[in-house]
Design a protein around this motif. Structure first.
Motif, mmCIF file in Angstrom:
data_model
loop_
_atom_site.group_PDB
_atom_site.id
_atom_site.type_symbol
_atom_site.label_atom_id
_atom_site.label_comp_id
_atom_site.label_asym_id
_atom_site.label_seq_id
_atom_site.Cartn_x
_atom_site.Cartn_y
_atom_site.Cartn_z
ATOM 1 N N PRO A 67 25.448 -13.572 -61.542
ATOM 2 C CA PRO A 67 24.562 -14.406 -60.721
ATOM 3 C C PRO A 67 24.937 -15.896 -60.761
ATOM 4 O O PRO A 67 24.832 -16.591 -59.761
ATOM 5 N N GLU A 68 25.424 -16.354 -61.935
ATOM 6 C CA GLU A 68 25.812 -17.757 -62.058
ATOM 7 C C GLU A 68 27.016 -18.073 -61.171
ATOM 8 O O GLU A 68 27.066 -19.110 -60.513
ATOM 9 N N MET A 69 27.992 -17.170 -61.162
ATOM 10 C CA MET A 69 29.182 -17.380 -60.320
ATOM 11 C C MET A 69 28.805 -17.337 -58.839
ATOM 12 O O MET A 69 29.294 -18.147 -58.052
ATOM 13 N N VAL A 70 27.959 -16.400 -58.473
ATOM 14 C CA VAL A 70 27.526 -16.293 -57.073
ATOM 15 C C VAL A 70 26.866 -17.603 -56.637
ATOM 16 O O VAL A 70 27.160 -18.137 -55.562
ATOM 17 N N GLU A 71 25.990 -18.140 -57.475
ATOM 18 C CA GLU A 71 25.313 -19.396 -57.131
ATOM 19 C C GLU A 71 26.300 -20.559 -57.058
ATOM 20 O O GLU A 71 26.184 -21.440 -56.206
ATOM 21 N N ARG A 78 35.265 -12.329 -57.135
ATOM 22 C CA ARG A 78 34.988 -12.846 -58.476
ATOM 23 C C ARG A 78 33.506 -13.141 -58.719
ATOM 24 O O ARG A 78 33.139 -13.526 -59.821
ATOM 25 N N GLY A 79 32.693 -12.994 -57.696
ATOM 26 C CA GLY A 79 31.266 -13.281 -57.841
ATOM 27 C C GLY A 79 30.527 -12.141 -58.502
ATOM 28 O O GLY A 79 29.674 -11.499 -57.884
ATOM 29 N N THR A 80 30.868 -11.894 -59.749
ATOM 30 C CA THR A 80 30.312 -10.740 -60.460
ATOM 31 C C THR A 80 29.031 -11.070 -61.209
ATOM 32 O O THR A 80 28.229 -10.185 -61.464
ATOM 33 N N VAL A 136 36.852 -15.352 -50.227
ATOM 34 C CA VAL A 136 37.620 -14.328 -50.946
ATOM 35 C C VAL A 136 37.189 -14.311 -52.418
ATOM 36 O O VAL A 136 36.884 -13.249 -52.973
ATOM 37 N N TYR A 137 37.163 -15.482 -53.037
ATOM 38 C CA TYR A 137 36.780 -15.554 -54.450
ATOM 39 C C TYR A 137 35.327 -15.116 -54.652
ATOM 40 O O TYR A 137 35.003 -14.473 -55.639
ATOM 41 N N PHE A 164 26.482 -15.147 -46.661
ATOM 42 C CA PHE A 164 26.646 -15.178 -48.120
ATOM 43 C C PHE A 164 25.384 -15.745 -48.780
ATOM 44 O O PHE A 164 24.944 -15.248 -49.812
ATOM 45 N N GLU A 165 24.837 -16.796 -48.188
ATOM 46 C CA GLU A 165 23.637 -17.432 -48.745
ATOM 47 C C GLU A 165 22.492 -16.425 -48.866
ATOM 48 O O GLU A 165 21.717 -16.465 -49.816
ATOM 49 N N ALA A 166 22.406 -15.519 -47.895
ATOM 50 C CA ALA A 166 21.355 -14.500 -47.888
ATOM 51 C C ALA A 166 21.772 -13.228 -48.643
ATOM 52 O O ALA A 166 21.072 -12.220 -48.570
ATOM 53 N N ASP A 167 22.897 -13.299 -49.344
ATOM 54 C CA ASP A 167 23.426 -12.145 -50.095
ATOM 55 C C ASP A 167 23.641 -10.922 -49.201
ATOM 56 O O ASP A 167 23.424 -9.796 -49.623
ATOM 57 N N GLY A 168 24.119 -11.161 -47.976
ATOM 58 C CA GLY A 168 24.287 -10.058 -47.038
ATOM 59 C C GLY A 168 25.725 -9.808 -46.617
ATOM 60 O O GLY A 168 25.956 -9.136 -45.606
ATOM 61 N N ASN A 169 26.697 -10.332 -47.349
ATOM 62 C CA ASN A 169 28.091 -10.166 -46.945
ATOM 63 C C ASN A 169 28.509 -8.702 -46.937
ATOM 64 O O ASN A 169 28.198 -7.947 -47.849
ATOM 65 N N SER A 170 29.251 -8.328 -45.899
ATOM 66 C CA SER A 170 29.753 -6.955 -45.811
ATOM 67 C C SER A 170 31.271 -6.897 -45.657
ATOM 68 O O SER A 170 31.840 -5.818 -45.568
ATOM 69 N N LEU A 171 31.930 -8.070 -45.601
ATOM 70 C CA LEU A 171 33.383 -8.101 -45.433
ATOM 71 C C LEU A 171 34.072 -8.104 -46.795
ATOM 72 O O LEU A 171 33.494 -8.516 -47.803
ATOM 73 N N THR A 172 35.321 -7.688 -46.796
ATOM 74 C CA THR A 172 36.102 -7.624 -48.031
ATOM 75 C C THR A 172 36.943 -8.892 -48.197
ATOM 76 O O THR A 172 37.137 -9.661 -47.239
ATOM 77 N N GLY A 173 37.476 -9.058 -49.400
ATOM 78 C CA GLY A 173 38.393 -10.168 -49.653
ATOM 79 C C GLY A 173 39.607 -10.086 -48.748
ATOM 80 O O GLY A 173 40.090 -11.105 -48.249
ATOM 81 N N ARG A 174 40.098 -8.902 -48.507
ATOM 82 C CA ARG A 174 41.255 -8.717 -47.613
ATOM 83 C C ARG A 174 40.936 -9.170 -46.191
ATOM 84 O O ARG A 174 41.762 -9.810 -45.542
#
Length: 145
Positions: free
Chosen positions: A41-45, A37-39, A32-33, A111-121
């Motif tokens: 590149p540092e947060m995403v990593e 909140r992964g806005t 979810v975060y 997520f590792e491959a930057d391919g997420n398509s689901l929402t936080g909800r």
């Protein structure tokens, strides 16, 4: 010999289940975060590292120990009453919990491959799955219908 080891195996089983459940509750919350909140590149990593370590260092070993100790106890003839319903309902809950673990591991790889398509909800909703499985398992084991 097994009757003297039984309390130790059961204690290890309970500790492993607690650790596994903690991870199953926390990893979807990290997702979810990560989504919301992964806005940068540092947060995403940072989220990727946290998710990876939670799964590999805590959740996977805890799941393996829970399964091994659980199967060890199930092999003890005085532990299970196969004429009752509870071993089967517990097993169904355990399969659901394991499925959820595998689902989380697959989502982490996405997520590792930057391919997420689901929402936080959607992750918040999926976060209820381990709670339902826990309720089934605990009632099965404690009430023993």
């Amino acid at each position: 010999m097994l009757d003297t080891l039984y309390p130790w195996i059961k204690a290890l089983h309970i500790m492993a289940v607690i650790s596994w459940m903690a991870g199953l509750f926390y990893l979807p919350r990290l997702f979810v975060y990560h989504v919301e909140r992964g806005t940068s590149p540092e947060m995403v990593e940072t989220f990727k590292v946290m998710e990876h370590k939670l799964l590999r260092v805590i959740m996977n070993p805890a799941m393996i120990v829970a399964w091994v100790t659980g199967l060890t106890m199930a092999a003890m003839p005085w532990v299970l009453d196969l004429g009752a319903i509870w071993p089967y309902s517990k097993f169904i809950g355990l399969i659901g919990m394991t499925w959820f673990h595998i689902w989380c591991a697959k989502r982490r790889r996405i997520f590792e491959a930057d391919g997420n398509s689901l929402t936080g909800r959607q992750y918040r909703m999926m976060n209820e799955v381990p709670t339902v499985m826990m309720v089934i398992i605990v009632i099965s084991v404690v009430v023993k219908i």
